[in-house]
Design a protein around this motif. Structure first.
Motif, PDB file in Angstrom:
ATOM      1  N   TYR A 205       1.206 -48.117  81.861  1.00  0.00           N
ATOM      2  CA  TYR A 205       1.737 -49.478  81.841  1.00  0.00           C
ATOM      3  C   TYR A 205       1.706 -50.029  80.419  1.00  0.00           C
ATOM      4  CZ  TYR A 205       1.836 -54.541  82.956  1.00  0.00           C
ATOM      5  OH  TYR A 205       2.125 -55.890  83.014  1.00  0.00           O
ATOM      6  N   TRP A 206       0.543 -49.921  79.779  1.00  0.00           N
ATOM      7  CA  TRP A 206       0.413 -50.440  78.421  1.00  0.00           C
ATOM      8  C   TRP A 206       1.315 -49.705  77.442  1.00  0.00           C
ATOM      9  CZ3 TRP A 206      -5.642 -50.709  78.715  1.00  0.00           C
ATOM     10  CH2 TRP A 206      -6.002 -51.922  79.309  1.00  0.00           C
TER      11      TRP A 206
ATOM     12  N   ILE B  38      -2.229 -58.043  69.932  1.00  0.00           N
ATOM     13  CA  ILE B  38      -1.899 -56.932  70.830  1.00  0.00           C
ATOM     14  C   ILE B  38      -1.312 -57.462  72.133  1.00  0.00           C
ATOM     15  CG2 ILE B  38      -2.878 -55.058  72.223  1.00  0.00           C
ATOM     16  CD1 ILE B  38      -4.859 -54.561  69.919  1.00  0.00           C
ATOM     17  N   ASN B  39      -1.925 -58.509  72.683  1.00  0.00           N
ATOM     18  CA  ASN B  39      -1.394 -59.114  73.906  1.00  0.00           C
ATOM     19  C   ASN B  39       0.011 -59.660  73.698  1.00  0.00           C
ATOM     20  OD1 ASN B  39      -3.637 -58.561  75.464  1.00  0.00           O
ATOM     21  ND2 ASN B  39      -4.600 -60.549  75.114  1.00  0.00           N
ATOM     22  N   ASN B  40       0.253 -60.287  72.563  1.00  0.00           N
ATOM     23  CA  ASN B  40       1.595 -60.788  72.272  1.00  0.00           C
ATOM     24  C   ASN B  40       2.618 -59.658  72.296  1.00  0.00           C
ATOM     25  OD1 ASN B  40       0.953 -63.494  71.985  1.00  0.00           O
ATOM     26  ND2 ASN B  40       0.672 -63.374  69.777  1.00  0.00           N
ATOM     27  N   HIS B  41       2.256 -58.533  71.724  1.00  0.00           N
ATOM     28  CA  HIS B  41       3.198 -57.410  71.647  1.00  0.00           C
ATOM     29  C   HIS B  41       3.441 -56.795  73.024  1.00  0.00           C
ATOM     30  CE1 HIS B  41       5.309 -54.063  69.697  1.00  0.00           C
ATOM     31  NE2 HIS B  41       4.731 -53.306  70.609  1.00  0.00           N
ATOM     32  N   ILE B  42       2.369 -56.518  73.759  1.00  0.00           N
ATOM     33  CA  ILE B  42       2.510 -55.813  75.044  1.00  0.00           C
ATOM     34  C   ILE B  42       3.020 -56.737  76.141  1.00  0.00           C
ATOM     35  CG2 ILE B  42       1.238 -54.643  76.888  1.00  0.00           C
ATOM     36  CD1 ILE B  42      -0.599 -53.464  74.727  1.00  0.00           C
ATOM     37  N   TYR B  43       2.364 -57.877  76.310  1.00  0.00           N
ATOM     38  CA  TYR B  43       2.659 -58.737  77.458  1.00  0.00           C
ATOM     39  C   TYR B  43       3.799 -59.715  77.208  1.00  0.00           C
ATOM     40  CZ  TYR B  43      -1.667 -56.970  79.449  1.00  0.00           C
ATOM     41  OH  TYR B  43      -2.643 -56.146  79.952  1.00  0.00           O
TER      42      TYR B  43
ATOM     43  N   ALA C 134       0.836 -61.588  89.143  1.00  0.00           N
ATOM     44  CA  ALA C 134      -0.190 -61.911  90.131  1.00  0.00           C
ATOM     45  C   ALA C 134      -1.094 -60.736  90.460  1.00  0.00           C
ATOM     46  CB  ALA C 134       0.469 -62.414  91.417  1.00  0.00           C
ATOM     47  N   VAL C 135      -0.522 -59.535  90.524  1.00  0.00           N
ATOM     48  CA  VAL C 135      -1.286 -58.377  90.993  1.00  0.00           C
ATOM     49  C   VAL C 135      -1.628 -57.409  89.860  1.00  0.00           C
ATOM     50  CG1 VAL C 135      -1.286 -56.371  92.524  1.00  0.00           C
ATOM     51  CG2 VAL C 135      -0.342 -58.548  93.312  1.00  0.00           C
ATOM     52  N   VAL C 136      -0.615 -56.921  89.159  1.00  0.00           N
ATOM     53  CA  VAL C 136      -0.859 -55.865  88.170  1.00  0.00           C
ATOM     54  C   VAL C 136      -1.752 -56.378  87.039  1.00  0.00           C
ATOM     55  CG1 VAL C 136       0.184 -54.232  86.561  1.00  0.00           C
ATOM     56  CG2 VAL C 136       1.337 -54.758  88.720  1.00  0.00           C
ATOM     57  N   ARG C 137      -1.376 -57.476  86.414  1.00  0.00           N
ATOM     58  CA  ARG C 137      -2.170 -57.986  85.286  1.00  0.00           C
ATOM     59  C   ARG C 137      -3.551 -58.461  85.727  1.00  0.00           C
ATOM     60  NH1 ARG C 137      -0.016 -62.632  83.229  1.00  0.00           N
ATOM     61  NH2 ARG C 137      -1.544 -62.507  81.546  1.00  0.00           N
ATOM     62  N   ASN C 138      -3.631 -59.103  86.886  1.00  0.00           N
ATOM     63  CA  ASN C 138      -4.924 -59.619  87.329  1.00  0.00           C
ATOM     64  C   ASN C 138      -5.866 -58.520  87.812  1.00  0.00           C
ATOM     65  OD1 ASN C 138      -4.597 -62.364  86.770  1.00  0.00           O
ATOM     66  ND2 ASN C 138      -3.532 -62.752  88.695  1.00  0.00           N
ATOM     67  N   SER C 139      -5.342 -57.338  88.099  1.00  0.00           N
ATOM     68  CA  SER C 139      -6.200 -56.228  88.525  1.00  0.00           C
ATOM     69  C   SER C 139      -6.609 -55.336  87.356  1.00  0.00           C
ATOM     70  CB  SER C 139      -5.485 -55.381  89.583  1.00  0.00           C
ATOM     71  OG  SER C 139      -4.325 -54.765  89.043  1.00  0.00           O
ATOM     72  N   GLN C 140      -6.126 -55.637  86.159  1.00  0.00           N
ATOM     73  CA  GLN C 140      -6.479 -54.840  84.981  1.00  0.00           C
ATOM     74  C   GLN C 140      -7.820 -55.281  84.407  1.00  0.00           C
ATOM     75  OE1 GLN C 140      -3.121 -55.470  82.380  1.00  0.00           O
ATOM     76  NE2 GLN C 140      -2.021 -53.698  83.157  1.00  0.00           N
TER      77      GLN C 140
ATOM     78  N   THR D  45      -3.391 -44.527  75.811  1.00  0.00           N
ATOM     79  CA  THR D  45      -3.986 -45.834  75.545  1.00  0.00           C
ATOM     80  C   THR D  45      -4.103 -46.101  74.055  1.00  0.00           C
ATOM     81  OG1 THR D  45      -5.264 -45.661  77.599  1.00  0.00           O
ATOM     82  CG2 THR D  45      -5.971 -47.317  75.999  1.00  0.00           C
ATOM     83  N   VAL D  46      -4.611 -45.116  73.323  1.00  0.00           N
ATOM     84  CA  VAL D  46      -4.771 -45.285  71.876  1.00  0.00           C
ATOM     85  C   VAL D  46      -3.413 -45.492  71.209  1.00  0.00           C
ATOM     86  CG1 VAL D  46      -5.461 -44.124  69.738  1.00  0.00           C
ATOM     87  CG2 VAL D  46      -6.941 -44.021  71.752  1.00  0.00           C
ATOM     88  N   LEU D  47      -2.407 -44.737  71.646  1.00  0.00           N
ATOM     89  CA  LEU D  47      -1.074 -44.883  71.070  1.00  0.00           C
ATOM     90  C   LEU D  47      -0.500 -46.264  71.364  1.00  0.00           C
ATOM     91  CD1 LEU D  47       1.245 -43.633  69.524  1.00  0.00           C
ATOM     92  CD2 LEU D  47       2.060 -42.587  71.662  1.00  0.00           C
ATOM     93  N   SER D  48      -0.710 -46.760  72.576  1.00  0.00           N
ATOM     94  CA  SER D  48      -0.191 -48.093  72.925  1.00  0.00           C
ATOM     95  C   SER D  48      -0.848 -49.170  72.076  1.00  0.00           C
ATOM     96  CB  SER D  48      -0.404 -48.378  74.414  1.00  0.00           C
ATOM     97  OG  SER D  48      -1.777 -48.565  74.722  1.00  0.00           O
ATOM     98  N   VAL D  49      -2.139 -49.030  71.797  1.00  0.00           N
ATOM     99  CA  VAL D  49      -2.839 -50.005  70.963  1.00  0.00           C
ATOM    100  C   VAL D  49      -2.336 -49.940  69.520  1.00  0.00           C
ATOM    101  CG1 VAL D  49      -5.072 -50.626  69.962  1.00  0.00           C
ATOM    102  CG2 VAL D  49      -4.900 -50.093  72.406  1.00  0.00           C
ATOM    103  N   ILE D  50      -2.174 -48.722  69.003  1.00  0.00           N
ATOM    104  CA  ILE D  50      -1.694 -48.565  67.625  1.00  0.00           C
ATOM    105  C   ILE D  50      -0.305 -49.167  67.463  1.00  0.00           C
ATOM    106  CG2 ILE D  50      -0.954 -46.860  65.903  1.00  0.00           C
ATOM    107  CD1 ILE D  50      -3.251 -45.077  66.880  1.00  0.00           C
ATOM    108  N   LEU D  51       0.579 -48.914  68.437  1.00  0.00           N
ATOM    109  CA  LEU D  51       1.929 -49.466  68.381  1.00  0.00           C
ATOM    110  C   LEU D  51       1.927 -50.996  68.383  1.00  0.00           C
ATOM    111  CD1 LEU D  51       3.830 -47.118  70.880  1.00  0.00           C
ATOM    112  CD2 LEU D  51       4.209 -47.266  68.407  1.00  0.00           C
ATOM    113  N   ALA D  52       0.901 -51.583  69.009  1.00  0.00           N
ATOM    114  CA  ALA D  52       0.875 -53.031  69.195  1.00  0.00           C
ATOM    115  C   ALA D  52       0.211 -53.782  68.044  1.00  0.00           C
ATOM    116  CB  ALA D  52       0.148 -53.376  70.498  1.00  0.00           C
ATOM    117  N   ILE D  53      -0.494 -53.081  67.163  1.00  0.00           N
ATOM    118  CA  ILE D  53      -1.176 -53.761  66.063  1.00  0.00           C
ATOM    119  C   ILE D  53      -0.181 -54.093  64.957  1.00  0.00           C
ATOM    120  CG2 ILE D  53      -2.958 -53.590  64.287  1.00  0.00           C
ATOM    121  CD1 ILE D  53      -4.464 -51.662  66.075  1.00  0.00           C
TER     122      ILE D  53
END
Length: 393
Positions: A18-19, A180-185, A295-301, A337-345
């Protein structure tokens, strides 16, 4: 053990995918192109609402900063909702061309403050811009919002919230999390046609619409999550705009970090439970994927820091503990996960300050872990995050 390992691999694998999907998509986000509104034409009347609870130390500098807009002064009004302020602070605010509305609730909440103020100021406004008490808008923020809302179909815009300060390691990490949240979400979600999740401030709405929706709410914590779900229930998608910038003070000490994260985690559980069934129904009945996602996906993370900590722990265990799961599967999850974080920084944050701040990660992980096991009751009372008088960096 095998069933548990499969459940863990599925949960962590789904969220890693997802990320990565939204982080990669965020690279293709482009802010909407709009033309500056000609002088004297199509200016919306904007109420800038600032609910503030015992923010005596920062409110004067915040007011001064937000008055410095390039938007015509006759078309916007700053409304400070002063809850629990000292008398000398209230006296000091009289020197500024702002409206101050005093409130004193037995149990203070942002929703109560906003509803009280909106009723008090009347309906002569076209847009409502909601800020936190530490927020300072970039000088062209209101002009940008006004230009966007020339589109009559647009109902809500979340601007980009950026760190106001990076004066210590905790603030750097908090600013990194926001970016990171701005980029992903936000960027990633908009790029794939989803609605933008709200942050809680730096956001603008059609005035009468948000007045009506807020009047139906009684949230103690996480009012932005409930507001966005009520918007999505009505089919209102939120636009994200990186050029409408608001500067937000990042937490600078462990106590504020813990209290803030405890409140956020509690909010996730509350709204996951409250809207889970409705989200399933709307998904299959109306195809409302954005509502389900919020409501579901983000709140269950799990919060990202906890996710990363547990992910590395489980990956290490899979290399030594039989039947804990495939090490190759966990390694793939780590890689995504690491790649998604790097892309978002953002490139601007890849500097020495970030490297030094990384040393604080173990401490913040344990603070998050403590917050996870202390969420009971956190959404039933207002938990205030104190702010300082830092100017924009």
């Amino acid at each position: 053990m095998e069933i548990l390992s499969n459940v863990l691999i599925f949960y962590f694998g789904f969220n890693a995918l997802y990320w990565f999907l939204f982080s990669f998509s965020g690279k293709f986000y482009r802010p909407r192109k709009v033309e500056a509104v000609p002088q004297g034409k199509a200016f919306n009347k904007i109420a800038v609402l600032i609910p503030a609870y015992k923010e005596d130390e920062v409110i004067a500098s915040v007011v001064r900063g937000n008055l410095a807009q390039d938007y015509p002064t006759e078309f916007f009004e700053i409304v400070v909702i002063a809850d629990g302020f000292r008398s000398d602070t209230l006296e000091d605010l009289k020197q500024y061309p702002v409206r101050v509305i005093e409130v004193n609730f037995e149990q203070s909440t942002k929703v109560k403050a906003l509803n009280f103020a909106i009723e008090a100021i009347g309906d002569q406004y076209d847009l409502a811009m909601i800020l936190d008490a530490d927020n300072i808008m970039e000088k062209s923020c209101l002009s940008r919002m006004n230009a966007l809302f020339v589109d009559q179909e647009l109902r809500a815009v979340q601007g980009q919230r950026m760190a106001k300060n990076d004066n210590n390691d905790m603030a750097v990490l908090d600013g990194l999390s926001e970016a990171i949240n701005n980029h992903i979400y936000r960027s990633g979600h908009l790029a794939l046609g989803f609605s933008c999740p709200l942050i809680g401030s730096g956001m603008a709405f059609r005035y009468r619409m948000v007045k009506r929706i807020l009047s139906q709410m009684a949230s103690v914590g996480g009012f932005d999550r409930e507001l966005e779900l009520r918007l999505l229930r009505e089919g209102v998608k939120v636009l994200y705009d990186t050029k409408a910038i608001t500067y937000d003070e990042k937490v600078q000490n462990s106590n504020n970090f813990y209290n803030q994260r405890r409140r956020w985690i509690s909010t996730q559980f509350v709204y996951l439970r409250k809207y889970f069934v409705e989200a399933i129904l709307l998904l299959f009945r109306d195809g409302n994927l954005s509502f389900f996602d919020n409501a579901v996906v983000r709140n269950s993370q799990l919060p990202r820091l906890l996710f990363l900590g547990f992910m590395f722990l489980f990956t290490a265990l899979s290399a030594f503990v039989p039947y804990f799961g495939s090490f190759q599967a966990w390694a793939a999850i780590v890689g995504l996960t690491v790649l998604s974080v790097i892309l978002a920084i953002p490139k601007s944050m890849m500097n020495r300050k970030l490297i030094f701040a990384m040393a604080l990660l173990p401490k913040t992980f344990f603070l998050m872990l403590k917050a996870l096991f202390s969420v009971k009751g956190a959404n039933k009372k207002f938990i205030h995050t104190t702010h300082s008088s830092n100017d924009v960096k």
